[in-house]
Design an enzyme around this catalytic site. Structure first.
Site, PDB file in Angstrom:
ATOM      1  N   LYS A 186      -7.079  39.182  31.932  1.00  0.00           N
ATOM      2  CA  LYS A 186      -6.489  38.382  30.850  1.00  0.00           C
ATOM      3  C   LYS A 186      -6.251  36.945  31.298  1.00  0.00           C
ATOM      4  O   LYS A 186      -6.193  36.639  32.496  1.00  0.00           O
ATOM      5  CB  LYS A 186      -5.214  39.063  30.334  1.00  0.00           C
ATOM      6  CG  LYS A 186      -5.580  40.285  29.476  1.00  0.00           C
ATOM      7  CD  LYS A 186      -4.427  40.954  28.798  1.00  0.00           C
ATOM      8  CE  LYS A 186      -4.966  42.088  27.908  1.00  0.00           C
ATOM      9  NZ  LYS A 186      -3.921  42.980  27.409  1.00  0.00           N
ATOM     10  N   ARG A 201      -5.099  49.808  32.734  1.00  0.00           N
ATOM     11  CA  ARG A 201      -6.302  49.749  31.889  1.00  0.00           C
ATOM     12  C   ARG A 201      -7.143  48.575  32.374  1.00  0.00           C
ATOM     13  O   ARG A 201      -6.685  47.429  32.300  1.00  0.00           O
ATOM     14  CB  ARG A 201      -5.842  49.551  30.431  1.00  0.00           C
ATOM     15  CG  ARG A 201      -6.947  49.429  29.421  1.00  0.00           C
ATOM     16  CD  ARG A 201      -6.340  49.200  28.030  1.00  0.00           C
ATOM     17  NE  ARG A 201      -7.389  49.073  27.038  1.00  0.00           N
ATOM     18  CZ  ARG A 201      -8.058  47.956  26.804  1.00  0.00           C
ATOM     19  NH1 ARG A 201      -7.775  46.853  27.475  1.00  0.00           N
ATOM     20  NH2 ARG A 201      -9.016  47.924  25.899  1.00  0.00           N
TER      21      ARG A 201
END
Ligand code: PMM
Length: 264
Positions: free
Chosen positions: A204, A240
């Site tokens: 991210k 994840r």
């Protein structure tokens, strides 16, 4: 948890696995690399993304879910649509990953309750095309914990079992980099909810910002592995990720560290 985005526009792997055969191969490779579960999604939630109709989402994900499940891979379905979740469960998925925690589709709690499968409820305030307008907090840790607790209460009130639910702070969803780091530093506040915690930090932009503005998402796997190790050490149940191998090594280190080198 390995990620397979069957989308044209996800921020890290958009377009790479839109073709069914490539998505299936990606999922099989992730399982072979050691992921316990493969998360298949057909709607990008990158900042600014618009919603995808459920029928299109099903067209993207169902053949992938069916093939992976038939090959013995545990699959979660990453969707905010109850009818997509239901169709994916029929195709062999064994868990639901709902980034809206049941807020986007009023029918999702019934679907989770009827199916009885693990249900990941992520902290979410608004759809991706407007989420940054909602990234305002006095105390991000207290507010995310309180909002997740209200979600837990609502889901349980709608018939979902408390034991079914896994909570996720939703890094990057209506949160800026500072909010993400504050949440990671205070996973104890989320543990107080009494449910396992999933962390989705992989590649991210807050990691890109840390290691150097302009670093493309695929160059963020070392930073992702570091977050995985630290999250595992802080008691996260699941991480994840887009690249399984480095994170698997990282969580093995965290486990060996916690157990003084003996097998956990
Ligand atoms: N992040 C993305 C998508 N799905 N699901 C959960 N539970 N937690 C997350 O942080 C999360 C998610 C962001 O998009 P990506 O699939 O491109 O990483």
């Amino acid at each position: 948890m390995g990620i397979v985005n069957v989308t044209p526009d996800s921020f890290s792997d958009g377009g790479l696995y839109l073709a069914t055969d490539r998505a299936i191969k990606r999922g099989l490779d992730m399982a072979a690399a050691g992921s316990d579960i493969v998360d298949v999604g057909g709607e990008s939630t990158r900042p600014g993304a618009s919603r995808v109709p459920g029928e299109e989402e099903k067209r993207r994900v169902l053949p992938v879910v069916r093939a992976l499940a038939a090959a013995g891979v545990a699959v979660s379905i990453d969707t905010m649509h109850a009818d997509v979740a239901e169709a994916a469960l029929d195709a062999g998925a064994c868990a639901i990953n709902d980034v809206s925690g049941g807020l986007a589709d009023p029918d999702m709690s019934r679907c989770a309750a009827d199916s009885g499968v693990p249900y990941i409820a992520m902290h979410w305030r608004a759809p991706s095309d407007e989420m940054y307008r909602h990234a305002a907090y006095y105390d991000v840790v207290a507010e995310v914990a309180a909002e997740l607790e209200r979600r837990l209460d609502a889901l349980v009130g709608a018939g979902v079992s408390f034991e079914q639910i896994i909570v996720d702070p939703g890094l990057g969803f209506a949160k800026n980099a500072g909010h993400n780091w504050q949440l990671l530093a205070r996973l104890d506040a989320l543990h107080a909810l009494g449910r396992p915690i999933l962390i989705g930090a992989s590649r991210k932009s807050f990691l890109g910002r840390l290691i150097g503005e302009g670093s493309p998402p695929r160059h963020r796997d070392d930073a992702t592995a570091a977050v995985s190790a630290l999250a595992a050490a802080a008691g996260a149940y699941c991480v994840r990720v887009h690249n399984v191998a480095p994170t698997l090594d990282a969580v093995r280190v965290a486990a060996a560290w916690a157990h003084g080198g003996s097998a956990p």
